[in-house]
Design a protein around this motif. Structure first.
Motif, PDB file in Angstrom:
ATOM      1  N   GLY B 146      56.373  -6.890  25.840  1.00 27.59           N
ATOM      2  CA  GLY B 146      56.540  -6.323  26.888  1.00 27.59           C
ATOM      3  C   GLY B 146      57.005  -4.887  26.951  1.00 27.59           C
ATOM      4  N   ALA B 148      55.856  -2.029  26.838  1.00 27.71           N
ATOM      5  CA  ALA B 148      54.842  -1.258  26.338  1.00 27.71           C
ATOM      6  C   ALA B 148      53.682  -2.007  25.284  1.00 27.71           C
ATOM      7  N   PRO B 149      52.399  -2.009  25.490  1.00 25.24           N
ATOM      8  CA  PRO B 149      51.610  -2.507  24.660  1.00 25.24           C
ATOM      9  C   PRO B 149      52.057  -2.405  23.211  1.00 25.24           C
ATOM     10  N   GLY B 150      52.221  -3.471  22.608  1.00 29.86           N
ATOM     11  CA  GLY B 150      52.504  -3.603  21.111  1.00 29.86           C
ATOM     12  C   GLY B 150      54.067  -3.665  20.920  1.00 29.86           C
ATOM     13  N   ARG B 190      55.191   3.939  20.781  1.00 27.59           N
ATOM     14  CA  ARG B 190      55.018   5.328  21.236  1.00 27.59           C
ATOM     15  C   ARG B 190      56.387   5.790  21.690  1.00 27.59           C
ATOM     16  N   TRP B 207      51.024   0.002  17.310  1.00 28.54           N
ATOM     17  CA  TRP B 207      49.607  -0.436  18.316  1.00 28.54           C
ATOM     18  C   TRP B 207      48.607   0.584  18.071  1.00 28.54           C
ATOM     19  N   PRO B 209      44.856   0.326  19.739  1.00 24.04           N
ATOM     20  CA  PRO B 209      43.690  -0.524  20.310  1.00 24.04           C
ATOM     21  C   PRO B 209      42.398  -0.172  19.719  1.00 24.04           C
ATOM     22  N   ALA B 214      45.293  -5.210  17.647  1.00 20.62           N
ATOM     23  CA  ALA B 214      45.707  -4.093  18.054  1.00 20.62           C
ATOM     24  C   ALA B 214      47.183  -3.814  17.674  1.00 20.62           C
ATOM     25  N   ALA B 215      47.743  -5.025  18.047  1.00 17.69           N
ATOM     26  CA  ALA B 215      49.322  -5.105  18.017  1.00 17.69           C
ATOM     27  C   ALA B 215      49.792  -5.677  16.375  1.00 17.69           C
TER      28      ALA B 215
END
Lengths: 307, 230
Positions: B146, B148-150, B190, B207, B209, B214-215
């Motif tokens: 959660g 942020a992505p990854g 990030r 991360w 994509p 991706a993660a």
């Protein structure tokens, strides 16, 4: 340049590439994204012979202008707006032929917020995790359009729909949002759902693709303290500490710690996508298990008239 | 009590590792018309339930479900035709406890160069030089993602090593920062604002994509931190 494309002459206030969004990645923290007014997105695609999943452009209030790098067919749906090709009026809600070098322009929306532009073949930017949508929360997908950008188009895949015109949506006086109570309505005072139902709410200016924010009476909490982060759904009505409900739209965070008092069914969110700041909002709490009746005040939900 | 209709959840063998940890204390609440939020009491129960839901989906027992989202004390199942039906079925499931060796193992090489390292060592009552050795011994697990992505929330920190968030969040935490807050460890995929205590940094790409997967840290993965060479 022989590749089919359009060049951005005027980007507008916030214009993004959108499709049906990313599914199945929320466990990694990736929002769905995708067109906020999905019926309008689908309709625009149908008008130019695209499948539903083709990418369109979603504008915000101010329209845009693009120069066709090839002869193409476009269609504009969603928020009604003046459409011009090289300065000459063209149809909203119908296939429009644009010759190579001509400029397709959308003026400011007359009402509603987001217009959709489909090009035959769809916007052909590279997909990220299965979608070409821009996700403004996490920054996935192509950046919002800027003047001078070139957008590749895909290969047209079918004849345009046999359509004369599409009914233009009326101006909704208020935004009606049915709400299925839960999962955390027990975190609020007993009369909170009633306050939600009768309170004079309005769409707040800070609304965006992440959420429709509201101004109006605060919903009192029965419990203090924090809720451990939990998964969030599209349409969740989350209540931050200031008590003003926020309706989660396509770019919503995947988890959150503020309690969700109820959920707006997904098929009613297109109307939220088109409600301007200041529009009155009427929340209608439903009984659990009740089924929301469809209404037809949604920009973009107009029926396609057979020719 | 064994639910045999799907054939799912039986691939992890028998024995001590398969004790049912549910459904005592489990609560399932519909979320809108298409989702169910299942609430349990511990992150271990979340992991068990999440694993079982994934197994059942993999054999086609959860048609239409496109998102299964674990979190701190809940698992959200979205895309159900009938959330109430799943809620009624859940108490009859036998759910194996996750085994220590379940899930992919990820080793993250890191430098113990975070600006909060000395302060964290002080809270833990150790010398800053002892912190890397202590940290390397901990086996973490990605409980959920959660923020942020990854970004994975890693559990496994012993209770006495839990830390408060910083009183004042930083406006910019660099990508790759290894951080601690409450019961969790995490690595910022990030740069972003953040209130966690920073103990180090890594060059690992959390991360991407365009990468599959991706993660680097997806829910269920086991994670160990190691000192980077040099």
């Amino acid at each position: 340049m022989t590749v089919r494309h359009v060049d951005v002459v005027r980007a507008g206030a916030l214009t993004t590439v959108q499709d049906l969004g990313r599914r199945g990645h929320r466990h990694l923290g990736v929002p769905r994204a995708g067109a906020l007014d999905l019926p309008a997105h689908r309709l625009a695609n149908r008008l130019v012979g695209n499948p539903d999943h083709a990418a369109t452009l979603e504008t915000t209030l101010a329209g845009l202008a693009v120069r066709a790098g090839c002869a193409l067919t476009a269609a504009v749906t969603g928020a009604p707006c003046p459409v011009r090709v090289d300065g000459r009026p063209a149809a909203w809600g119908a296939p429009v032929r644009v010759e190579r070098g001509a400029v397709l322009e959308l003026g400011a929306a007359t009402h509603g917020v987001r217009s959709y532009v489909a090009f035959d073949g769809g916007v052909g930017v590279a997909p990220v995790l299965g979608s070409r949508s821009r996700d403004l929360l996490s920054g996935l997908g192509p950046a919002p359009l800027r003047e001078g950008d070139t957008l590749p188009l895909g290969r047209p895949c079918g004849p345009a729909a046999a359509v004369d015109t599409v009914a233009s949506p009326g101006v909704p006086r208020e935004l009606v949002l049915p709400v299925v109570p839960g999962p955390r309505d027990d975190w609020f005072a007993k009369d909170a759902l009633r306050t939600l139902a009768i309170g004079a709410y309005r769409v707040a200016p800070a609304s965006n693709r992440i959420g429709l924010r509201t101004e109006g009476p605060a919903l009192p909490r029965a419990r203090s303290g924090e809720l451990p982060s939990e998964g969030m759904v599209l349409g969740a009505v989350q209540v931050p500490p200031d008590g003003r409900p926020v309706v989660f739209l396509a770019d919503h965070p995947t988890t959150g710690g503020y309690p969700v008092i109820g959920v707006v069914p997904e098929d009613r969110l297109a109307a939220a996508a088109q409600a301007r700041p200041g529009t009155p909002v009427r929340f209608v709490p439903l009984r659990r298990g009740a089924v929301a009746q469809p209404v037809r005040t949604v920009p973009g939900a107009g029926a396609v008239m057979p020719s | 009590m064994t639910e045999t209709g799907t054939g799912a959840g039986t691939g992890t063998g028998t024995g001590a590792g398969t004790t049912a940890v549910l459904p005592a204390g489990m609560r399932a609440v519909p979320v809108g018309r298409r989702a169910l939020l299942v609430e349990v009491e511990t992150s271990e129960e979340v992991a068990a339930l999440h694993g079982e839901l994934l197994r059942r989906r993999a054999v086609g027992a959860l048609p239409g479900v496109d998102d299964i989202v674990p979190a701190a004390r809940t698992v959200l199942v979205d895309g159900l035709d009938d959330p109430q039906a799943l809620a009624a079925e859940l108490p009859h499931w036998t759910i194996p406890r996750p085994r220590a060796e379940d899930g992919p193992e990820r080793v993250i090489r890191m430098r113990f160069d975070g600006p909060d390292l000395d302060e964290v060592a002080q809270v833990w009552g150790i010398a800053p030089g002892e912190l890397p050795g202590l940290f390397e011994e901990i086996v973490f697990r990605v409980a959920f993602c959660g923020f942020a992505p990854g970004f994975g929330y890693l559990t496994g920190l012993p209770g006495h090593l839990r830390l408060p968030r910083r009183a004042t969040p930083r406006t910019c935490v660099p990508a790759g920062s290894v951080a601690l807050a409450g019961p969790y460890a995490g690595v910022y995929p990030r740069s972003s604002p953040g209130g966690w205590q920073l103990i180090g940094s890594t060059d690992a790409v959390l991360w991407d994509p365009s990468r599959e997967p991706a993660a680097l840290l997806a829910p269920g993965a086991r994670v160990r931190f190691r000192r980077a060479a040099r």
